[in-house]
Motif scaffolding. Structure first.
Motif, short mmCIF file in Angstrom:
data_model
loop_
_atom_site.label_atom_id
_atom_site.label_comp_id
_atom_site.label_asym_id
_atom_site.label_seq_id
_atom_site.Cartn_x
_atom_site.Cartn_y
_atom_site.Cartn_z
N PRO A 14 0.81 -1.23 0.00
CA PRO A 14 0.00 0.00 0.00
C PRO A 14 0.84 1.27 0.00
O PRO A 14 0.48 2.26 -0.64
CB PRO A 14 -0.82 -0.12 1.29
CG PRO A 14 -0.89 -1.58 1.57
CD PRO A 14 0.43 -2.12 1.13
N GLY A 18 0.68 4.14 -2.82
CA GLY A 18 0.45 5.55 -2.56
C GLY A 18 1.51 6.44 -3.18
O GLY A 18 1.21 7.48 -3.79
N ALA A 86 2.26 10.52 0.57
CA ALA A 86 1.37 9.66 -0.21
C ALA A 86 1.53 8.20 0.18
O ALA A 86 0.58 7.42 0.12
CB ALA A 86 1.63 9.85 -1.70
N ALA A 87 2.73 7.79 0.57
CA ALA A 87 2.93 6.41 1.03
C ALA A 87 2.09 6.15 2.27
O ALA A 87 1.46 5.09 2.40
CB ALA A 87 4.41 6.17 1.30
N VAL A 89 -0.62 7.76 3.04
CA VAL A 89 -2.02 7.77 2.57
C VAL A 89 -2.37 6.41 1.97
O VAL A 89 -3.49 5.90 2.17
CB VAL A 89 -2.23 8.89 1.54
CG1 VAL A 89 -3.60 8.77 0.87
CG2 VAL A 89 -2.09 10.26 2.19
N GLY A 90 -1.45 5.81 1.24
CA GLY A 90 -1.70 4.50 0.66
C GLY A 90 -1.99 3.45 1.72
O GLY A 90 -2.89 2.62 1.56
N ALA A 93 -5.42 4.16 3.07
CA ALA A 93 -6.45 3.87 2.09
C ALA A 93 -6.65 2.37 1.89
O ALA A 93 -7.72 1.94 1.46
CB ALA A 93 -6.10 4.52 0.76
N SER A 94 -5.65 1.57 2.20
CA SER A 94 -5.81 0.12 2.06
C SER A 94 -6.83 -0.42 3.05
O SER A 94 -7.37 -1.52 2.87
CB SER A 94 -4.46 -0.58 2.25
OG SER A 94 -4.01 -0.45 3.59
N ALA A 100 -8.28 8.03 0.89
CA ALA A 100 -7.45 8.51 -0.22
C ALA A 100 -8.14 9.65 -0.96
O ALA A 100 -7.50 10.62 -1.38
CB ALA A 100 -7.16 7.36 -1.19
N PHE A 104 -6.13 13.09 -1.31
CA PHE A 104 -5.74 13.63 -2.62
C PHE A 104 -6.51 14.91 -2.94
O PHE A 104 -5.96 15.85 -3.52
CB PHE A 104 -5.97 12.58 -3.71
CG PHE A 104 -4.81 11.66 -3.92
CD1 PHE A 104 -4.01 11.77 -5.05
CD2 PHE A 104 -4.48 10.70 -2.97
CE1 PHE A 104 -2.92 10.93 -5.23
CE2 PHE A 104 -3.40 9.85 -3.15
CZ PHE A 104 -2.61 9.97 -4.28
N LEU A 141 -4.01 4.80 -7.73
CA LEU A 141 -4.01 4.21 -6.39
C LEU A 141 -5.03 3.09 -6.29
O LEU A 141 -4.74 2.00 -5.75
CB LEU A 141 -4.30 5.29 -5.35
CG LEU A 141 -4.30 4.84 -3.89
CD1 LEU A 141 -2.95 4.26 -3.50
CD2 LEU A 141 -4.67 6.01 -2.97
#
Length: 530
Positions: A14, A18, A86-87, A89-90, A93-94, A100, A104, A141
């Motif tokens: 993830p 991200g 963003a990493a 966030v990834g 978001a998983s 996400a 974003f 993503l």
């Protein structure tokens, strides 16, 4: 192994998704900006926002660390920070993909606000670019996280534990999914690199291309005499008397130099004047042009630094333009404003002093002013640091008072008055270098615009001051080269230099950092002989 596979599914994959999605988002904006003039690079827009809201002292630290590569360093920092955020966030978001969307969208709003602050960027294209970049990032993503979500947890653990899997069974899925995820990640990352690189290449090419329309400079009415051999010293390694345009230092706040077509450009003379003026490029070129050599320096230059240079400038007498506008009594400050919104102000009295000749510059070293140095026009005010005077990409000259307005750098802790201090630098031998015993030459440059340099002295190992030979001065507004013979004996040695300006004031040995009004001290180097 099972634990490692589980961590990869929960965190590693993830996070990678991200970061890649953010890369796709930024690359999309870069490509649009490179293809469509007036569209924003979101990286540059956020960089400009960072510059405008930097804390006091940040400029000096960044310039000291990176010199003229400060803009590249800021671009890289923005990209790295964006990928790191963003990493995270990834990973979030998983667990819940809606996070996400909010993340974003939030970063999109920040980027849009930053882009809308830029005067040369189209608001409509800013909205369009930001929206496309956000959507591209979210789609990327989702595409990657969907693959991670399809990875069966139990089968993954079995695969990690090393239990045999029959071909085509569920147990074979993790390896296939993992390979598919990696292949898709590599494809998206590669596409982002290519698209982003192409966009930035197009941006840089457009920004650095020299506009040609209307950029013909007539022969100046007043030219300088050709330099004579006496005005330059023939010492290998010494700084040349005139710095070529391509080697001239560049320090400004523009992450991407504004690209201004001279055919549609004009500048205003406004504020406390009787007759406000609007002057086109053609208007300026039909006025009496003159040439002069002037040494300019960045206030962030450390003692012994290279953020200083001398060039032949061609342009219009600023006082002629001000006379045509009619400066009103009480106008104590002249403010130059760039097309990108940058401002720099200096005392009106400095410009009106007949001992110096401030100018609106159109050419540099007999060539139309390069884009990087302010095309189509800039200000050069002899004797003042650039941060208070040398406005590039000139849009207007405004007459006001010293109390009514602060230029860009003043609220950040820099002095409102920026006279260039007397400075000298050792070019030969190089600091920390090793030379052979015997007769050698110590050489360098010294400057005190607009007072001139009357004497340069060197000291070896804290011994007596020895007077140097100087090149013939071009003018009081320029630096001079200097040299001194030395019979070098084996061992370590300390070499120190100081200059005396045209008024008889000796360069101070007291050491100060560049903020708030320039670095002080003697340039001192260590060399080894033998």
């Amino acid at each position: 192994m099972a634990a490692s596979t589980s961590r990869w599914r929960r965190f590693g994959a993830p996070a990678l998704a991200g970061a890649i999605a953010a890369g796709v988002s930024m690359a999309t904006a870069e490509l649009i900006a490179g293809v469509i003039s007036g569209a924003p690079s979101l990286v540059i827009a956020i960089g400009a926002l960072v510059i405008d809201f930097q804390p006091p002292g940040a400029k000096d630290v960044v310039v000291r660390l990176f010199g003229t590569n400060d803009k590249l360093a800021l671009n890289v920092l923005i990209v790295v920070v964006a990928l790191a955020i963003a990493a995270a966030v990834g990973i979030a978001a998983s667990r819940q993909i809606g996070r996400a969307d909010w993340a974003f969208a939030g970063f999109g709003v920040v980027a849009l606000v930053a882009a809308l602050r830029e005067p040369l960027i189209s608001p409509i294209l800013s909205i369009f670019t930001t929206a496309i970049a956000v959507v591209a990032g979210l789609l990327s993503l989702r595409a990657l996280l969907d693959m991670v979500a399809a990875w069966p947890v139990e089968a993954a653990a079995a695969a990690g534990a090393g239990r045999p899997k029959a071909r085509g069974t569920q147990g074979s899925m993790p390896d296939w999914d993992r390979r598919g995820f990696i292949l898709r990640s590599v494809a998206l990352a590669g596409t982002a690199l290519v698209a982003g690189g192409a966009g930035r290449f197009l941006l840089d090419r457009r920004a650095s291309a020299q506009p040609s329309a209307g950029a013909t400079i007539p022969k100046p009415a007043v030219t300088v005499a050709p330099l004579t051999p006496a005005q330059s010293l023939n010492v290998p390694g010494i700084t040349p008397l005139v710095i070529p345009n391509d080697d001239f230092y560049r320090i400004d706040t523009a992450l991407l130099p504004p690209h201004v077509d001279s055919a549609g450009w004009s500048m205003q003379v406004k504020g406390m004047v009787d007759h406000p003026l609007t002057l086109t490029y053609g208007d300026l070129t039909t006025m009496p042009l003159f040439q002069q050599y002037v040494t300019i320096q960045c206030v962030s230059n450390e003692v012994g630094g290279d953020l200083v240079g001398n060039a032949l400038w061609t342009g219009v007498h600023l006082r002629d333009v001000l006379a045509a506008a009619g400066v009103q009594a009480g106008a104590t400050q002249i403010v130059g404003r760039s097309v990108d919104g940058f401002t720099a102000g200096f005392p009106t009295a400095h410009a009106m002093d007949p001992s110096r000749d401030p100018m609106i510059v159109l050419a540099m070293n007999d060539a139309p002013l390069p884009v990087l140095h302010g095309f189509p026009a800039r200000l050069i005010i002899p004797g003042l640091y650039g941060y208070v005077s040398a406005t590039k990409w000139l849009a207007s000259v405004e007459l006001t008072t010293l109390e009514a307005f602060n230029g860009y750098w003043i609220p950040l802790g820099w002095s409102k008055l920026g006279p260039i201090l007397t400075q000298s630098r050792i070019d030969v031998p190089r600091a920390g270098g090793s030379i052979k015993p015997g007769p050698t030459t110590i050489a360098g440059v010294a400057w005190a615009p607009d007072r001139g340099v009357s004497k340069v002295e060197v000291s070896i190992d804290r011994g007596p001051w020895l007077t140097c030979t100087m090149s013939g001065a071009i003018s009081k507004a320029t630096w001079v080269q200097w040299q001194a013979p030395w019979t070098a004996t084996p061992g370590p040695h300390t070499i120190e230099v100081r200059a005396t300006d045209g008024k008889g004031d000796v360069q101070t040995a007291d050491v100060t950092p560049p903020p708030p009004d320039g670095a002080r001290g003697h340039h001192t180097i260590q060399v080894t002989v033998g």
